[in-house]
Design a protein around this motif. Structure first.
Motif, mmCIF file in Angstrom:
data_model
loop_
_atom_site.group_PDB
_atom_site.id
_atom_site.type_symbol
_atom_site.label_atom_id
_atom_site.label_comp_id
_atom_site.label_asym_id
_atom_site.label_seq_id
_atom_site.Cartn_x
_atom_site.Cartn_y
_atom_site.Cartn_z
ATOM 1 N N VAL A 263 -42.872 57.576 89.177
ATOM 2 C CA VAL A 263 -42.819 57.778 87.727
ATOM 3 C C VAL A 263 -43.544 56.617 87.056
ATOM 4 C CG1 VAL A 263 -41.335 57.998 85.712
ATOM 5 C CG2 VAL A 263 -40.629 59.002 87.905
ATOM 6 N N LEU A 264 -44.618 56.930 86.342
ATOM 7 C CA LEU A 264 -45.402 55.901 85.648
ATOM 8 C C LEU A 264 -45.088 55.938 84.164
ATOM 9 C CD1 LEU A 264 -46.942 56.309 88.382
ATOM 10 C CD2 LEU A 264 -49.034 55.728 87.141
ATOM 11 N N SER A 265 -44.885 54.765 83.574
ATOM 12 C CA SER A 265 -44.547 54.699 82.157
ATOM 13 C C SER A 265 -45.004 53.370 81.586
ATOM 14 C CB SER A 265 -43.027 54.855 81.965
ATOM 15 O OG SER A 265 -42.336 53.782 82.576
ATOM 16 N N GLU A 266 -44.802 53.192 80.305
ATOM 17 C CA GLU A 266 -45.112 51.924 79.648
ATOM 18 C C GLU A 266 -44.128 51.684 78.523
ATOM 19 O OE1 GLU A 266 -49.056 52.028 78.052
ATOM 20 O OE2 GLU A 266 -48.894 54.125 77.464
ATOM 21 N N PHE A 267 -43.881 50.408 78.246
ATOM 22 C CA PHE A 267 -42.997 50.070 77.148
ATOM 23 C C PHE A 267 -43.676 50.403 75.823
ATOM 24 C CE2 PHE A 267 -40.939 46.480 79.848
ATOM 25 C CZ PHE A 267 -40.137 47.415 80.490
ATOM 26 N N ALA A 268 -42.885 50.747 74.834
ATOM 27 C CA ALA A 268 -43.422 51.075 73.513
ATOM 28 C C ALA A 268 -44.064 49.845 72.872
ATOM 29 C CB ALA A 268 -42.298 51.601 72.623
ATOM 30 N N ASP A 269 -45.092 50.097 72.051
ATOM 31 C CA ASP A 269 -45.796 48.990 71.395
ATOM 32 C C ASP A 269 -44.849 48.115 70.585
ATOM 33 O OD1 ASP A 269 -48.162 49.877 72.485
ATOM 34 O OD2 ASP A 269 -48.846 50.908 70.668
ATOM 35 N N ALA A 270 -43.906 48.740 69.897
ATOM 36 C CA ALA A 270 -42.967 47.965 69.073
ATOM 37 C C ALA A 270 -42.108 47.045 69.938
ATOM 38 C CB ALA A 270 -42.084 48.904 68.254
ATOM 39 N N ASP A 271 -41.680 47.544 71.104
ATOM 40 C CA ASP A 271 -40.886 46.713 72.018
ATOM 41 C C ASP A 271 -41.714 45.562 72.574
ATOM 42 O OD1 ASP A 271 -38.538 48.189 71.756
ATOM 43 O OD2 ASP A 271 -39.103 49.588 73.354
ATOM 44 N N ILE A 272 -42.976 45.837 72.898
ATOM 45 C CA ILE A 272 -43.856 44.789 73.417
ATOM 46 C C ILE A 272 -44.084 43.720 72.351
ATOM 47 C CG2 ILE A 272 -46.186 44.284 74.239
ATOM 48 C CD1 ILE A 272 -46.192 47.114 75.476
ATOM 49 N N GLU A 273 -44.291 44.142 71.102
ATOM 50 C CA GLU A 273 -44.509 43.183 70.019
ATOM 51 C C GLU A 273 -43.285 42.291 69.816
ATOM 52 O OE1 GLU A 273 -45.864 43.048 65.305
ATOM 53 O OE2 GLU A 273 -45.792 44.949 66.405
ATOM 54 N N ARG A 274 -42.096 42.889 69.844
ATOM 55 C CA ARG A 274 -40.881 42.092 69.690
ATOM 56 C C ARG A 274 -40.710 41.119 70.855
ATOM 57 N NH1 ARG A 274 -38.727 46.925 67.422
ATOM 58 N NH2 ARG A 274 -38.095 47.657 69.506
ATOM 59 N N TRP A 275 -41.053 41.606 72.042
ATOM 60 C CA TRP A 275 -40.937 40.753 73.227
ATOM 61 C C TRP A 275 -41.889 39.562 73.137
ATOM 62 C CZ3 TRP A 275 -41.969 42.666 78.935
ATOM 63 C CH2 TRP A 275 -41.292 41.824 79.831
ATOM 64 N N SER A 276 -43.123 39.833 72.729
ATOM 65 C CA SER A 276 -44.109 38.750 72.628
ATOM 66 C C SER A 276 -43.712 37.724 71.583
ATOM 67 C CB SER A 276 -45.497 39.320 72.305
ATOM 68 O OG SER A 276 -45.535 39.882 71.015
ATOM 69 N N GLU A 277 -43.015 38.166 70.546
ATOM 70 C CA GLU A 277 -42.571 37.233 69.506
ATOM 71 C C GLU A 277 -41.456 36.319 69.992
ATOM 72 O OE1 GLU A 277 -41.559 39.877 66.347
ATOM 73 O OE2 GLU A 277 -43.637 40.135 65.669
ATOM 74 N N GLN A 278 -40.727 36.745 71.025
ATOM 75 C CA GLN A 278 -39.671 35.908 71.584
ATOM 76 C C GLN A 278 -40.228 34.809 72.485
ATOM 77 O OE1 GLN A 278 -36.826 38.335 73.710
ATOM 78 N NE2 GLN A 278 -36.824 39.915 72.120
ATOM 79 N N VAL A 279 -41.459 34.982 72.904
ATOM 80 C CA VAL A 279 -42.063 34.079 73.885
ATOM 81 C C VAL A 279 -42.927 33.040 73.167
ATOM 82 C CG1 VAL A 279 -43.590 33.940 75.886
ATOM 83 C CG2 VAL A 279 -42.084 35.918 75.597
ATOM 84 N N ASP A 280 -42.656 31.786 73.421
ATOM 85 C CA ASP A 280 -43.408 30.722 72.762
ATOM 86 C C ASP A 280 -44.256 29.946 73.771
ATOM 87 O OD1 ASP A 280 -44.205 29.353 70.502
ATOM 88 O OD2 ASP A 280 -42.635 27.838 70.676
ATOM 89 N N ILE A 281 -44.756 30.658 74.767
ATOM 90 C CA ILE A 281 -45.458 30.001 75.863
ATOM 91 C C ILE A 281 -46.773 29.378 75.405
ATOM 92 C CG2 ILE A 281 -46.597 30.418 78.075
ATOM 93 C CD1 ILE A 281 -44.415 32.453 78.688
ATOM 94 N N ALA A 282 -47.512 30.062 74.526
ATOM 95 C CA ALA A 282 -48.804 29.537 74.083
ATOM 96 C C ALA A 282 -48.638 28.205 73.356
ATOM 97 C CB ALA A 282 -49.504 30.548 73.189
ATOM 98 N N SER A 283 -47.658 28.115 72.467
ATOM 99 C CA SER A 283 -47.422 26.851 71.748
ATOM 100 C C SER A 283 -47.020 25.747 72.708
ATOM 101 C CB SER A 283 -46.338 27.046 70.684
ATOM 102 O OG SER A 283 -46.767 27.950 69.692
ATOM 103 N N ASN A 284 -46.186 26.097 73.659
ATOM 104 C CA ASN A 284 -45.766 25.107 74.656
ATOM 105 C C ASN A 284 -46.953 24.642 75.494
ATOM 106 O OD1 ASN A 284 -43.115 25.319 73.791
ATOM 107 N ND2 ASN A 284 -42.561 26.845 75.334
#
Length: 328
Positions: A263-284
């Motif tokens: 079964v192939l799938s992908e996370f919704a764009d809105a979920d990916i955007e929220r996830w990326s906002e939780q991650v501060d790796i670039a600033s670090n």
């Protein structure tokens, strides 16, 4: 005879890319320059590839970003998550940063290493024993990971597990892990995963690492001009060659996945955007290297600018995205 050392197997898309590069150089030099391959760390380990190239244990080597943080720290910008799902844009950005950004280039010059060309890798996939419709569904699972992908998974309350790719299959079968990441679709057949993954997800993290082929600058400059030009000419074609090899491996993976009813799938764009906002790796990442007097901000800004420019210029789709289209 030039000696090339790699941690990849002989039949990987990355090794096939370098094989075709070597064939082109041999053609351009009428057989006067040939390359002998040393696969699967048979000559040097992955973590010593750069230094071995500089001290003469090998002439050419595959250097992975995950092994290069101490010697080529600016190159690790390629590991930052949520930047692009287009490996062609990422590969071209590496070449352009080398030629256009002084801070990025200085690391290579300081080491005495010449970047010849980037190798294909692709966007990260998430292989799971049980389905997941969003990052929240990953909570509590033990998932094989590595590099900055592990930091991303931690924000979803995942337990990242470090292990080699060769151990994933058995660990999935025995229930030691619930899934795997830090691997691309084209790599699945090499580790028998494309026929043994019930659920394959595009998590939206995108390109997650990189590897490049380097050469000792002094060795390169000591070669006759005609040989240097042959190496440059063959290297200039290698991104397109690498993408073709990765596509071929990705097609095998996709055929196997579809045949096994994965079964192939992908996370919704809105979920990916929220996830990326939780991650501060670039600033670090910027802060970590700014403390070492690197203008990391300029490297990241140029990386993002080039990615944006290249994404607008190409219609290339990662093998994972192409397989998702076939599965619909």
């Amino acid at each position: 005879m030039l000696h090339y050392s790699t941690y990849s197997s002989a039949n990987s898309d990355q090794s096939k890319t370098v094989q075709r590069w070597a064939e082109e150089i041999e053609r351009l030099t009428d057989g006067k320059v040939q390359v002998e391959f040393h696969y699967s760390q048979s000559l040097i380990g992955a973590d010593s590839a750069l230094q071995a190239t500089l001290d003469g244990r090998t002439d050419l080597a595959q250097v992975g970003s995950m092994y290069a943080a101490s010697d080529l720290p600016m190159y690790t910008v390629t590991e930052l998550p949520f930047e692009t799902q287009n490996p062609k844009a990422q590969m071209t950005a590496i070449e352009r940063l080398y030629n256009e950004n002084t801070t990025f280039r200085e690391d290579f010059d300081r080491q005495g290493a010449k970047l010849l060309f980037p190798l294909p890798l692709g966007a990260v996939v998430l292989g799971l024993n049980e389905p997941a419709d969003s990052p929240a569904d990953l909570r509590g699972r033990s998932i094989r990971s590595g590099g900055l992908t592990s930091e991303v998974l931690l924000t979803a309350n995942v337990n990242p597990v470090a292990m080699t790719a060769n151990d994933i299959y058995e660990s999935m079968e025995r229930g030691i892990i619930d899934g795997y990441s830090a691997i691309a679709a084209a790599n699945l057949p090499a580790f028998s995963l494309s026929e043994a993954t019930p659920y394959l997800v595009n998590p939206g993290i995108g390109t997650f690492a990189s590897s490049i082929v380097i050469m000792n600058v002094e060795l390169f400059e000591s070669m006759p001009q005609a040989y240097q030009e042959a190496i440059e000419q063959a290297s200039a074609q290698s991104i397109d060659v690498g993408l073709k090899e990765m596509d071929a491996a990705g097609e095998v993976a996709c055929n196997d996945l579809l045949a096994s009813n994965a079964v192939l799938s992908e996370f919704a764009d809105a979920d990916i955007e929220r996830w990326s906002e939780q991650v501060d790796i670039a600033s670090n990442w910027i802060d970590r290297y700014a403390r070492r007097s690197y203008d990391a901000q300029s490297v990241l800004e140029d990386y993002r600018r080039i990615i944006d420019e290249e994404e607008r210029e190409t219609s290339y789709a990662d093998p994972l995205l192409s397989c998702l289209e076939r599965a619909r």
